[in-house]
Design a protein around this motif. Structure first.
Motif, PDB file in Angstrom:
ATOM      1  N   MET A 241      -7.093   8.155  -8.740  1.00  0.00           N
ATOM      2  CA  MET A 241      -5.872   8.598  -8.072  1.00  0.00           C
ATOM      3  C   MET A 241      -5.788  10.120  -7.992  1.00  0.00           C
ATOM      4  SD  MET A 241      -3.203   5.919  -9.827  1.00  0.00           S
ATOM      5  CE  MET A 241      -1.812   6.348  -8.791  1.00  0.00           C
ATOM      6  N   SER A 242      -6.875  10.819  -8.293  1.00  0.00           N
ATOM      7  CA  SER A 242      -6.810  12.270  -8.450  1.00  0.00           C
ATOM      8  C   SER A 242      -6.846  13.058  -7.147  1.00  0.00           C
ATOM      9  CB  SER A 242      -7.949  12.756  -9.356  1.00  0.00           C
ATOM     10  OG  SER A 242      -9.200  12.579  -8.711  1.00  0.00           O
ATOM     11  N   ASP A 243      -7.117  12.436  -6.046  1.00  0.00           N
ATOM     12  CA  ASP A 243      -7.185  13.155  -4.779  1.00  0.00           C
ATOM     13  C   ASP A 243      -5.842  13.060  -4.057  1.00  0.00           C
ATOM     14  OD1 ASP A 243      -7.732  13.148  -1.694  1.00  0.00           O
ATOM     15  OD2 ASP A 243      -9.422  14.161  -2.619  1.00  0.00           O
ATOM     16  N   PRO A 244      -5.313  14.184  -3.558  1.00  0.00           N
ATOM     17  CA  PRO A 244      -4.027  14.140  -2.856  1.00  0.00           C
ATOM     18  C   PRO A 244      -4.011  13.167  -1.671  1.00  0.00           C
ATOM     19  CG  PRO A 244      -4.644  16.412  -3.299  1.00  0.00           C
ATOM     20  CD  PRO A 244      -5.827  15.556  -3.674  1.00  0.00           C
ATOM     21  N   SER A 245      -5.130  13.012  -0.987  1.00  0.00           N
ATOM     22  CA  SER A 245      -5.170  12.068   0.133  1.00  0.00           C
ATOM     23  C   SER A 245      -5.063  10.627  -0.357  1.00  0.00           C
ATOM     24  CB  SER A 245      -6.462  12.243   0.937  1.00  0.00           C
ATOM     25  OG  SER A 245      -6.491  13.516   1.540  1.00  0.00           O
ATOM     26  N   ARG A 246      -5.693  10.319  -1.488  1.00  0.00           N
ATOM     27  CA  ARG A 246      -5.575   8.967  -2.034  1.00  0.00           C
ATOM     28  C   ARG A 246      -4.150   8.698  -2.509  1.00  0.00           C
ATOM     29  NH1 ARG A 246     -10.953  10.075  -3.727  1.00  0.00           N
ATOM     30  NH2 ARG A 246     -10.347  10.652  -5.841  1.00  0.00           N
ATOM     31  N   VAL A 247      -3.508   9.697  -3.090  1.00  0.00           N
ATOM     32  CA  VAL A 247      -2.108   9.551  -3.496  1.00  0.00           C
ATOM     33  C   VAL A 247      -1.245   9.303  -2.262  1.00  0.00           C
ATOM     34  CG1 VAL A 247      -0.112  10.759  -4.477  1.00  0.00           C
ATOM     35  CG2 VAL A 247      -2.338  10.883  -5.621  1.00  0.00           C
ATOM     36  N   ALA A 248      -1.496  10.056  -1.186  1.00  0.00           N
ATOM     37  CA  ALA A 248      -0.720   9.871   0.042  1.00  0.00           C
ATOM     38  C   ALA A 248      -0.937   8.466   0.620  1.00  0.00           C
ATOM     39  CB  ALA A 248      -1.107  10.938   1.071  1.00  0.00           C
ATOM     40  N   ILE A 249      -2.146   7.971   0.566  1.00  0.00           N
ATOM     41  CA  ILE A 249      -2.429   6.615   1.053  1.00  0.00           C
ATOM     42  C   ILE A 249      -1.677   5.595   0.211  1.00  0.00           C
ATOM     43  CG2 ILE A 249      -4.234   4.846   1.221  1.00  0.00           C
ATOM     44  CD1 ILE A 249      -6.160   7.156   2.060  1.00  0.00           C
ATOM     45  N   LEU A 250      -1.739   5.731  -1.102  1.00  0.00           N
ATOM     46  CA  LEU A 250      -1.032   4.802  -1.980  1.00  0.00           C
ATOM     47  C   LEU A 250       0.471   4.842  -1.720  1.00  0.00           C
ATOM     48  CD1 LEU A 250      -2.942   5.382  -5.338  1.00  0.00           C
ATOM     49  CD2 LEU A 250      -3.037   3.334  -3.889  1.00  0.00           C
ATOM     50  N   ARG A 251       1.010   6.040  -1.577  1.00  0.00           N
ATOM     51  CA  ARG A 251       2.446   6.177  -1.302  1.00  0.00           C
ATOM     52  C   ARG A 251       2.810   5.508   0.026  1.00  0.00           C
ATOM     53  NH1 ARG A 251       5.786   9.159  -4.204  1.00  0.00           N
ATOM     54  NH2 ARG A 251       5.013  10.548  -5.800  1.00  0.00           N
ATOM     55  N   HIS A 252       1.983   5.692   1.032  1.00  0.00           N
ATOM     56  CA  HIS A 252       2.285   5.094   2.335  1.00  0.00           C
ATOM     57  C   HIS A 252       2.149   3.574   2.279  1.00  0.00           C
ATOM     58  CE1 HIS A 252       3.383   5.618   6.447  1.00  0.00           C
ATOM     59  NE2 HIS A 252       2.359   4.902   6.869  1.00  0.00           N
ATOM     60  N   LEU A 253       1.195   3.079   1.520  1.00  0.00           N
ATOM     61  CA  LEU A 253       1.037   1.630   1.400  1.00  0.00           C
ATOM     62  C   LEU A 253       2.172   0.993   0.588  1.00  0.00           C
ATOM     63  CD1 LEU A 253      -2.824   1.258   0.948  1.00  0.00           C
ATOM     64  CD2 LEU A 253      -1.446   0.709   2.971  1.00  0.00           C
ATOM     65  N   LEU A 254       2.926   1.800  -0.158  1.00  0.00           N
ATOM     66  CA  LEU A 254       4.120   1.270  -0.816  1.00  0.00           C
ATOM     67  C   LEU A 254       5.144   0.790   0.217  1.00  0.00           C
ATOM     68  CD1 LEU A 254       4.627   3.760  -3.778  1.00  0.00           C
ATOM     69  CD2 LEU A 254       4.325   1.275  -3.968  1.00  0.00           C
ATOM     70  N   LEU A 255       5.056   1.332   1.439  1.00  0.00           N
ATOM     71  CA  LEU A 255       5.968   0.933   2.513  1.00  0.00           C
ATOM     72  C   LEU A 255       5.552  -0.387   3.156  1.00  0.00           C
ATOM     73  CD1 LEU A 255       6.336   4.422   4.218  1.00  0.00           C
ATOM     74  CD2 LEU A 255       7.899   3.337   2.580  1.00  0.00           C
TER      75      LEU A 255
ATOM     76  N   THR B 298     -12.538   9.893   6.741  1.00  0.00           N
ATOM     77  CA  THR B 298     -11.952  10.314   5.466  1.00  0.00           C
ATOM     78  C   THR B 298     -11.042   9.226   4.906  1.00  0.00           C
ATOM     79  OG1 THR B 298     -12.060  12.632   6.136  1.00  0.00           O
ATOM     80  CG2 THR B 298     -10.522  12.086   4.355  1.00  0.00           C
ATOM     81  N   VAL B 299     -10.186   8.666   5.759  1.00  0.00           N
ATOM     82  CA  VAL B 299      -9.288   7.598   5.319  1.00  0.00           C
ATOM     83  C   VAL B 299     -10.106   6.397   4.858  1.00  0.00           C
ATOM     84  CG1 VAL B 299      -7.517   5.955   6.087  1.00  0.00           C
ATOM     85  CG2 VAL B 299      -7.359   8.374   6.740  1.00  0.00           C
ATOM     86  N   SER B 300     -11.133   6.037   5.607  1.00  0.00           N
ATOM     87  CA  SER B 300     -11.973   4.897   5.230  1.00  0.00           C
ATOM     88  C   SER B 300     -12.653   5.131   3.890  1.00  0.00           C
ATOM     89  CB  SER B 300     -13.021   4.626   6.312  1.00  0.00           C
ATOM     90  OG  SER B 300     -12.400   4.188   7.495  1.00  0.00           O
ATOM     91  N   LYS B 301     -13.130   6.361   3.670  1.00  0.00           N
ATOM     92  CA  LYS B 301     -13.789   6.695   2.397  1.00  0.00           C
ATOM     93  C   LYS B 301     -12.811   6.565   1.235  1.00  0.00           C
ATOM     94  CE  LYS B 301     -14.157  10.889   1.213  1.00  0.00           C
ATOM     95  NZ  LYS B 301     -14.326  12.291   0.954  1.00  0.00           N
ATOM     96  N   HIS B 302     -11.600   7.066   1.412  1.00  0.00           N
ATOM     97  CA  HIS B 302     -10.600   6.982   0.354  1.00  0.00           C
ATOM     98  C   HIS B 302     -10.169   5.536   0.114  1.00  0.00           C
ATOM     99  CE1 HIS B 302     -10.355  11.180  -0.479  1.00  0.00           C
ATOM    100  NE2 HIS B 302      -9.906  11.497   0.725  1.00  0.00           N
ATOM    101  N   LEU B 303     -10.025   4.760   1.180  1.00  0.00           N
ATOM    102  CA  LEU B 303      -9.665   3.350   1.017  1.00  0.00           C
ATOM    103  C   LEU B 303     -10.755   2.593   0.259  1.00  0.00           C
ATOM    104  CD1 LEU B 303      -8.071   2.630   4.488  1.00  0.00           C
ATOM    105  CD2 LEU B 303      -6.909   2.450   2.267  1.00  0.00           C
TER     106      LEU B 303
END
Length: 123
Positions: A29-43, A61-66
Motif C-alpha cells: 500500500m506504499s505507493d500513492p497511486s495504489r492508495v488512490a486506487i484503493l480509495r476509489h474502489l471503496l466507492l 500504470t493503473v494495470s501494473k498497480h492493480l
C-alpha cells in the motif's frame, strides 16, 4: 513434556511473522497511486478505463498497480464483456486501515510527511 508458555502480549502469535506480514501489507500500500486506487474502489467496482480517467494515470500504470494489489490479495477482478471489473476483496478492512491511518496522521501532525527517511521528497 512441558507446554511452551504463551506470550500474553501477542496472544500466542509469532510476533516476528506478524511484523513481517504487516510490513508486506504496508509495502503493498506504499505507493500513492495504489492508495488512490484503493480509495476509489471503496466507492464500488471499476474497470481500468474508469480508474485511468479518474486518476489521470496511464493505462499501463493503473494495470501494473492493480496487479500488485491483486497479488497482495487486496483486489479481485471479474470479467465484464471485454474488460475486467475490479473490486476490493475486503472493503470493510481497507476502510478501517484508512481510518486508522487518518487518526495516526492527525496525531503525528507533519512528522510523517517531514520524516527525513520516508517523508515527501525522499527516494
Amino acid at each position: 513434556m512441558k507446554a511452551k508458555p504463551v506470550d500474553t502480549h501477542t496472544n500466542g502469535l509469532d510476533e516476528a511473522a506478524a511484523g513481517r506480514a504487516a510490513a508486506c501489507l504496508f509495502r503493498g500500500m506504499s505507493d500513492p497511486s495504489r492508495v488512490a486506487i484503493l480509495r476509489h474502489l471503496l466507492l464500488g467496482e471499476h474497470n481500468v478505463a474508469e480508474l485511468t480517467a479518474h486518476l489521470g494515470l496511464a493505462q499501463s500504470t493503473v494495470s501494473k498497480h492493480l496487479a500488485c494489489l491483486r497479488d497482495c490479495g487486496l483486489v479481485d477482478s471479474r470479467p465484464a464483456g471485454r474488460a475486467s471489473v475490479f473490486s476490493l476483496t475486503h472493503p470493510e478492512a481497507v476502510l478501517k486501515v484508512f481510518a486508522a491511518a487518518e487518526e495516526l496522521l492527525a496525531a503525528t501532525g507533519d512528522a510523517v510527511v517531514l520524516c527525513p527517511n520516508y517523508g515527501e521528497g525522499t527516494a
